[in-house]
Design a protein around this motif. Structure first.
Motif, PDB file in Angstrom:
ATOM      1  N   SER A   1      13.157 -22.090 -14.586  1.00 47.45           N
ATOM      2  CA  SER A   1      14.104 -22.409 -13.509  1.00 47.45           C
ATOM      3  C   SER A   1      15.445 -21.708 -13.665  1.00 47.45           C
ATOM      4  CB  SER A   1      14.343 -23.918 -13.419  1.00 47.45           C
ATOM      5  OG  SER A   1      13.167 -24.564 -13.048  1.00 47.45           O
TER       6      SER A   1
ATOM      7  N   ARG B   1       7.890 -24.434  -8.718  1.00 53.91           N
ATOM      8  CA  ARG B   1       8.487 -25.476  -9.573  1.00 53.91           C
ATOM      9  C   ARG B   1      10.005 -25.342  -9.673  1.00 53.91           C
ATOM     10  NH1 ARG B   1       3.951 -24.887 -13.398  1.00 53.91           N
ATOM     11  NH2 ARG B   1       2.596 -26.651 -12.935  1.00 53.91           N
ATOM     12  N   THR B   2      10.527 -24.140  -9.482  1.00 51.04           N
ATOM     13  CA  THR B   2      11.976 -23.923  -9.609  1.00 51.04           C
ATOM     14  C   THR B   2      12.732 -24.319  -8.346  1.00 51.04           C
ATOM     15  OG1 THR B   2      12.049 -21.671  -8.708  1.00 51.04           O
ATOM     16  CG2 THR B   2      11.511 -21.899 -11.062  1.00 51.04           C
TER      17      THR B   2
ATOM     18  N   ASP C   1       9.610 -23.472 -18.825  1.00 48.85           N
ATOM     19  CA  ASP C   1      10.580 -23.738 -17.769  1.00 48.85           C
ATOM     20  C   ASP C   1      11.339 -22.442 -17.488  1.00 48.85           C
ATOM     21  OD1 ASP C   1      12.500 -24.612 -16.012  1.00 48.85           O
ATOM     22  OD2 ASP C   1      13.444 -26.013 -17.398  1.00 48.85           O
TER      23      ASP C   1
ATOM     24  N   LEU D   1      12.757 -22.412  -5.745  1.00 45.74           N
ATOM     25  CA  LEU D   1      13.136 -21.159  -5.094  1.00 45.74           C
ATOM     26  C   LEU D   1      12.369 -20.917  -3.798  1.00 45.74           C
ATOM     27  CD1 LEU D   1      15.135 -18.849  -5.748  1.00 45.74           C
ATOM     28  CD2 LEU D   1      13.200 -17.580  -6.658  1.00 45.74           C
TER      29      LEU D   1
ATOM     30  N   TYR E   1       7.044 -28.984  -4.945  1.00 44.87           N
ATOM     31  CA  TYR E   1       7.903 -28.161  -4.098  1.00 44.87           C
ATOM     32  C   TYR E   1       7.952 -28.706  -2.682  1.00 44.87           C
ATOM     33  CZ  TYR E   1       5.113 -25.068  -0.947  1.00 44.87           C
ATOM     34  OH  TYR E   1       4.377 -24.527   0.070  1.00 44.87           O
TER      35      TYR E   1
ATOM     36  N   LEU F   1       7.248 -20.265  -9.586  1.00 44.43           N
ATOM     37  CA  LEU F   1       8.389 -20.155  -8.675  1.00 44.43           C
ATOM     38  C   LEU F   1       8.569 -21.429  -7.859  1.00 44.43           C
ATOM     39  CD1 LEU F   1       8.101 -16.486  -7.363  1.00 44.43           C
ATOM     40  CD2 LEU F   1       9.630 -17.389  -9.127  1.00 44.43           C
TER      41      LEU F   1
ATOM     42  N   VAL G   1      15.082 -17.804 -13.363  1.00 46.61           N
ATOM     43  CA  VAL G   1      14.747 -17.377 -12.005  1.00 46.61           C
ATOM     44  C   VAL G   1      15.951 -17.504 -11.070  1.00 46.61           C
ATOM     45  CG1 VAL G   1      13.380 -18.059  -9.976  1.00 46.61           C
ATOM     46  CG2 VAL G   1      12.266 -17.741 -12.192  1.00 46.61           C
ATOM     47  N   HIS G   2      16.653 -18.611 -11.158  1.00 49.02           N
ATOM     48  CA  HIS G   2      17.816 -18.807 -10.282  1.00 49.02           C
ATOM     49  C   HIS G   2      18.947 -17.831 -10.612  1.00 49.02           C
ATOM     50  CE1 HIS G   2      16.612 -22.079  -7.673  1.00 49.02           C
ATOM     51  NE2 HIS G   2      15.933 -22.565  -8.702  1.00 49.02           N
TER      52      HIS G   2
END
Length: 193
Positions: free
Chosen positions: A84, A109-110, A82, A112, A131, A107, A87-88
Motif C-alpha cells: 500500500s 487491496r491498496t 503489504d 488504488l 475494494y 492493487l 504503491v501510493h
C-alpha cells in the motif's frame, strides 16, 4: 534512462511480465530491475530461481518510471506483502503503476483501483480484497489505462506490455507491429490436421 521496477514474489507468474521486460530492455534500452520483499531470492511458478536487484523496501521512487506488480498466488494469501505505502507513493509521484492478474488483486487491496477504470480476472475476483471499485471495473480482454494506472488479466501479457510502454511514452510502429504479431494467434482459425 527510463526504468521499470518489477515486483516479484515467491511463486510469481514468470510469463506475465516477461514480454514487457524483455521488449523494454532489448528493443528500447529501458533499464529493467526486479525487487522482492526483503530482497530475497524467489522461485517462479515455472521453477525459475531469481535473485532480484533490490529489496522492495529499498525501491527509490525517484529512480523509477514504472512499478509493475507481477501476478502470483501469494497475492491470494492472507499474509501477502503489504504494498500500500509503496504503491501510493509511486502513484502520487506521477509514476506509472501497473498490475497484471493477481497483481491487480494487490492493487485492489491498496484502494488504488477504487476510483479509476481497471480490469482483472473478473470483478468478483477482486471482491475478497475489500475494494470498492466495482463501478469502475471494465470487463475487457486487454489492458486498461487510467490515471497512470494499468491493469490486465492473466490472459493479456501482450496488451499489458503495449499499454505499459505506451504509458511510458514508447509508442512507435515497431511496438504496434510486435503487439499485433503476438496477438495474431487469437484471430487465426484453429487448424486440424
Amino acid at each position: 534512462m527510463t526504468t521499470i521496477v518489477t515486483l516479484i514474489t515467491e511463486g510469481f507468474a514468470d510469463w506475465e511480465t516477461a514480454m514487457l521486460n524483455a521488449v523494454a530492455r532489448a528493443f528500447y534500452g529501458v533499464e529493467v530491475r526486479f525487487a522482492s520483499p526483503g530482497g530475497a531470492a524467489v522461485t517462479s511458478m515455472g521453477g525459475m530461481l531469481v535473485t532480484p536487484d533490490l529489496a522492495m523496501e529499498a525501491i527509490d521512487i525517484g529512480a523509477l518510471d514504472a512499478l509493475v506488480i507481477s501476478g502470483g498466488t501469494i497475492w491470494q494469501q492472507p499474509g501477502a506483502p503489504d504494498v500500500s505505502g509503496l504503491v501510493h507513493r509511486v502513484h502520487e509521484a506521477g509514476k506509472v503503476v501497473a498490475g497484471i492478474c493477481d497483481g491487480t488483486l494487490a492493487l485492489a487491496r491498496t484502494g488504488l483501483l477504487d476510483g479509476v477504470a481497471h480490469t482483472s480476472n473478473g470483478v468478483g475476483y477482486l471482491a475478497p480484497s475489500g475494494y470498492a471499485g466495482a463501478a469502475h471495473y471494465r470487463d475487457v480482454p486487454g489492458a486498461v489505462r487510467d490515471s497512470r494506472i494499468i491493469t490486465a488479466s492473466a490472459v493479456a501479457p501482450v496488451a499489458f506490455m503495449e499499454a505499459v510502454l505506451e504509458e511510458l511514452g514508447i509508442a512507435d510502429e515497431q511496438l504496434r507491429y510486435y503487439a499485433r504479431m503476438h496477438a495474431a494467434q487469437h484471430t487465426a482459425p484453429a487448424v486440424n490436421p
